[in-house]
Design an enzyme around this catalytic site. Structure first.
Site, short mmCIF file in Angstrom:
data_model
loop_
_atom_site.label_atom_id
_atom_site.label_comp_id
_atom_site.label_asym_id
_atom_site.label_seq_id
_atom_site.Cartn_x
_atom_site.Cartn_y
_atom_site.Cartn_z
N THR A 71 -2.97 5.36 -3.88
CA THR A 71 -1.85 6.36 -3.60
C THR A 71 -0.66 6.04 -4.43
O THR A 71 0.16 6.95 -4.64
CB THR A 71 -1.57 5.87 -1.96
OG1 THR A 71 -1.60 4.57 -1.90
CG2 THR A 71 -2.72 6.34 -1.23
N THR A 72 -0.36 4.71 -4.90
CA THR A 72 0.79 4.32 -5.50
C THR A 72 0.85 5.18 -6.97
O THR A 72 1.73 5.69 -7.33
CB THR A 72 1.09 2.83 -5.65
OG1 THR A 72 0.66 2.52 -4.39
CG2 THR A 72 2.15 2.58 -6.18
N ASP A 98 -9.27 0.15 2.22
CA ASP A 98 -9.40 0.60 0.76
C ASP A 98 -10.68 0.35 0.30
O ASP A 98 -11.20 1.18 -0.39
CB ASP A 98 -8.34 -0.12 0.14
CG ASP A 98 -6.81 0.41 0.25
OD1 ASP A 98 -6.51 1.38 1.13
OD2 ASP A 98 -5.70 0.29 -0.64
N ASP A 109 0.85 -1.13 -0.18
CA ASP A 109 -0.06 0.11 -0.01
C ASP A 109 0.88 1.22 0.11
O ASP A 109 1.70 1.59 0.87
CB ASP A 109 -0.99 -0.04 1.46
CG ASP A 109 -1.81 1.11 1.29
OD1 ASP A 109 -2.84 0.99 0.53
OD2 ASP A 109 -1.64 2.02 2.16
N1 LIG Z 1 -7.44 -6.99 -12.05
C1 LIG Z 1 -6.85 -6.04 -12.57
N2 LIG Z 1 -6.25 -6.16 -13.67
C2 LIG Z 1 -5.39 -4.93 -14.26
N3 LIG Z 1 -5.38 -3.96 -13.41
C3 LIG Z 1 -5.75 -3.82 -12.17
C4 LIG Z 1 -6.69 -5.09 -11.62
N4 LIG Z 1 -6.89 -4.62 -10.18
C5 LIG Z 1 -6.33 -3.24 -10.13
N5 LIG Z 1 -5.71 -2.98 -11.44
C6 LIG Z 1 -5.13 -1.81 -11.42
O1 LIG Z 1 -4.05 -1.51 -10.60
C7 LIG Z 1 -3.80 -0.22 -10.41
C8 LIG Z 1 -3.75 -0.02 -8.77
O2 LIG Z 1 -2.59 -0.58 -8.07
P1 LIG Z 1 -2.89 -0.56 -6.64
O3 LIG Z 1 -1.45 -1.62 -6.22
O4 LIG Z 1 -3.93 -0.85 -5.82
O5 LIG Z 1 -2.11 0.93 -6.35
P2 LIG Z 1 -2.78 2.02 -5.93
O6 LIG Z 1 -2.12 2.46 -4.54
O7 LIG Z 1 -2.57 3.34 -6.89
O8 LIG Z 1 -4.30 1.88 -5.64
C9 LIG Z 1 -4.73 0.44 -11.03
O9 LIG Z 1 -4.34 1.09 -12.26
C10 LIG Z 1 -5.96 -0.52 -11.10
O10 LIG Z 1 -6.73 -0.20 -12.18
MG LIG Z 2 -5.27 0.39 -4.77
#
Ligand SMILES: Nc1ncnc2c1ncn2[C@@H]1O[C@H](COP(=O)(O)OP(=O)(O)O)[C@@H](O)[C@H]1O
Ligand SMILES: [Mg+2]
Length: 542
Positions: free
Chosen positions: A94-95, A391, A61
């Site tokens: 956040t990432t 989240d 996270d």
């Molecule tokens: N099943 C999935 N397939 C492809 N992309 C995904 C999937 N689930 C989440 N994402 C993408 O992953 C990204 C979020 O990653 P995450 O590690 O949760 O970081 P953040 O802290 O930005 O939320 C977003 O761009 C989201 O659309």
């Molecule tokens: Mg996320």
């Protein structure tokens, strides 16, 4: 006559000017973005963070990582701020926000090198961000508050990649049910969600699927005396922020006792005083007492005899939740208790949850208090679950409030990038360059998703661009299959606000870093001089 040097800064202050200052800040900010980059997306890696006390947190996270990293460089801190704001505003993405900010700065550096002034870059980036939000609006999908299925997909997307995959359905379902039970609607039908109404209690042991919703408050404590009732129905709840104990004197007092009779007299007197305090509590008619402070042993005995369920040293946050749920007022003075200050709960029950006792307060006056009891193998598992669930709760709340969603998987970023490049072509002057760079920066999200999934980012980007050019606006990266597919059909959906907030926060931070051309640091406190070469601190940090 030679000119005297004039000192305007305190001795020992450090100052970096112009492009040096800029370069250092950009380097530091990029280093932070780089540090969280590998965690993006469902296939992102985790970080193990060990604090000074040796406590270990394993997470991917972004906000948690940046918070725990304890970053000192002022330029780097700007990126941490981006993640923090994103976390406060939406609770997810956040990432994404940090990585985007880093990439905006990387691309800005190219422009700086070719002689574009930071002010021009800043205004170009601003234009691009405004336009991006407009474009996003054209690709949003509306989500009805009644559409539980979509809400669960939103929760599921937020949970993805957080080590809870196998129980995604169960957790998503919990998150949606919990949030739905606390929504507030005003007379215009506008929905607001106060996330504070949902409380999570975690308890290692059992399995993730044993996690459950409790309509009420869970207090991770037991009653003070086993002679007290274990279950109280129709509970009249007294909430005390003062102890049920005799006041101790502030200063050292001495009482001279010369005969055994005097000793007995003193003890009797003390007992009577305590009895008086306990009677005040009993007289309120309460059959459940939550006390934020201590309860004297003898008082415990009296309360037990009166058949009252009492708990001591309850956390302030629990007291507030109990007050909200039961409608009881937190009493600060035992002489001022009125029956109307008591709260109500249909049932107060102490139960065994894997080897330890917890108290469940249910059937409350205010039904808008919901708790989730999280279960899972070990401490680290439940900690991870809690972050994932948080989240999920936040995004479902945001989705209900805004009722606007977009698909994920890098799809909106590609669409934005293409549309912004078209928009750049309509602009004149050097801002056009900045808008183009902004458009390119957005591709860092799908690119990173591909990289983290071990896929070839160039192939994936080319395919995504071509699908979007064909009008396939929901084409994104299926990280599991390594194929470009319709993300809506893949159930990857996120609240629109994640994207707008990430773009705005990242843009503002990048601009702020770019506009700094002078870093003046006083060396008070003996910390490493910030603003100097980031080399030292940054290497430590990585
Ligand atoms: N099943 C999935 N397939 C492809 N992309 C995904 C999937 N689930 C989440 N994402 C993408 O992953 C990204 C979020 O990653 P995450 O590690 O949760 O970081 P953040 O802290 O930005 O939320 C977003 O761009 C989201 O659309
Ligand atoms: Mg996320």
């Amino acid at each position: 006559m030679a000119a005297q040097p004039i000192f305007i800064l305190r001795e020992g202050s450090k100052r970096t000017h112009g492009s040096d200052a800029q370069h250092n800040n950009i380097m530091a900010a990029k280093a932070v973005a780089e540090a969280v980059r590998t965690t993006l997306g469902p296939k992102g890696m985790d970080k193990m963070l060990v604090d000074a006390m040796g406590d270990v947190v394993i997470t991917n996270d972004g906000a948690t990582i940046l918070k725990e990293m304890d970053i000192e460089h002022p330029g780097a801190k700007m990126i941490v701020e981006v993640a923090k704001t994103q976390d406060a505003e939406v609770g997810d993405g956040t990432t994404t926000a940090a990585v985007l900010a880093g990439e905006l700065l990387t691309k800005a550096e190219d422009l700086l090198e070719s002689g574009v002034h930071p002010t021009v870059i800043a205004s170009g980036y601003r234009l691009a961000a405004i336009q991006a939000v407009k474009i996003l609006d054209t690709i949003t999908i509306s989500a009805s508050p009644e559409d539980t299925e979509t809400l669960e997909k939103i929760a599921g997307t937020a949970i993805t990649g957080k080590g809870a995959e196998s129980h995604k359905a169960h957790l998503s379902n919990l998150a949606v049910r919990a949030i739905k039970s606390i929504v507030e609607k005003d007379e215009n039908g506008k929905i607001t969600v106060d996330i504070e109404d949902v409380k999570t209690e975690k308890r290692p042991g059992g399995s993730i699927k044993d996690s459950e919703i409790v309509e009420g408050v869970i207090v991770d404590k037991e009653r003070v005396h086993t002679g007290m009732p274990e279950v109280v129905k129709d509970a009249k709840v007294l909430l005390l922020s003062v102890p049920i104990e005799l006041k101790k004197t502030e200063t050292k007092a001495e009482i001279k006792i010369t005969t055994p009779d005097q000793m007995q007299l003193f003890l009797d007197q003390e007992e009577a005083m305590l009895r008086e305090i306990v009677d005040k509590v009993i007289d309120t008619g309460a059959n459940v007492v939550f006390c934020q402070k201590g309860i004297d042993d003898l008082a415990q005995y009296y309360l037990t005899k009166a058949g009252i369920f009492a708990m001591r040293r309850v956390k302030k946050s629990d007291m507030d939740k109990l007050s909200r749920a039961t409608g009881g007022r937190i009493i600060t003075n035992l002489d001022e208790i009125d029956e109307s200050d008591l709260g109500y709960a249909g049932m107060v029950e102490e139960k065994d949850v894997t080897g330890s006792r917890m108290t469940f307060v249910t059937g409350c006056k205010d039904s808008k208090t919901t708790s989730i009891l999280l279960r899972g193998g070990t401490e680290h598992v439940v900690d991870g679950l809690e972050r994932a669930l948080e989240d999920a709760l936040r995004v479902v709340g945001v989705a209900l409030e805004d009722q606007k969603i977009v698909v994920g998987g890098g799809s909106p970023e590609i669409e934005l990038s293409l549309r912004l490049k078209e928009y750049a072509a309509t602009l004149k002057g050097r801002e056009q360059l900045a808008v183009t760079k902004f458009a390119e920066s957005l591709e860092v999200i799908p690119q990173t998703l591909a990289e983290n999934a071990g896929l070839d980012p160039i192939d994936m980007l080319v395919e995504m661009r071509s699908q979007h050019e064909k009008g396939n606006k929901r084409a994104g990266l299926n990280v599991y299959k390594g194929k470009i597919e319709d993300m809506f059909e893949n159930n990857v959906v996120e609240p629109l606000r994640i994207k707008t907030q990430a773009i705005n926060a990242a843009t503002e931070a990048a601009i702020m870093v770019l506009r700094i051309d002078d870093v003046i640091a006083s060396t008070g406190g003996g910390r490493a001089a910030p603003g100097g070469m980031p080399g030292g601190d940054m290497e430590d940090m990585m």
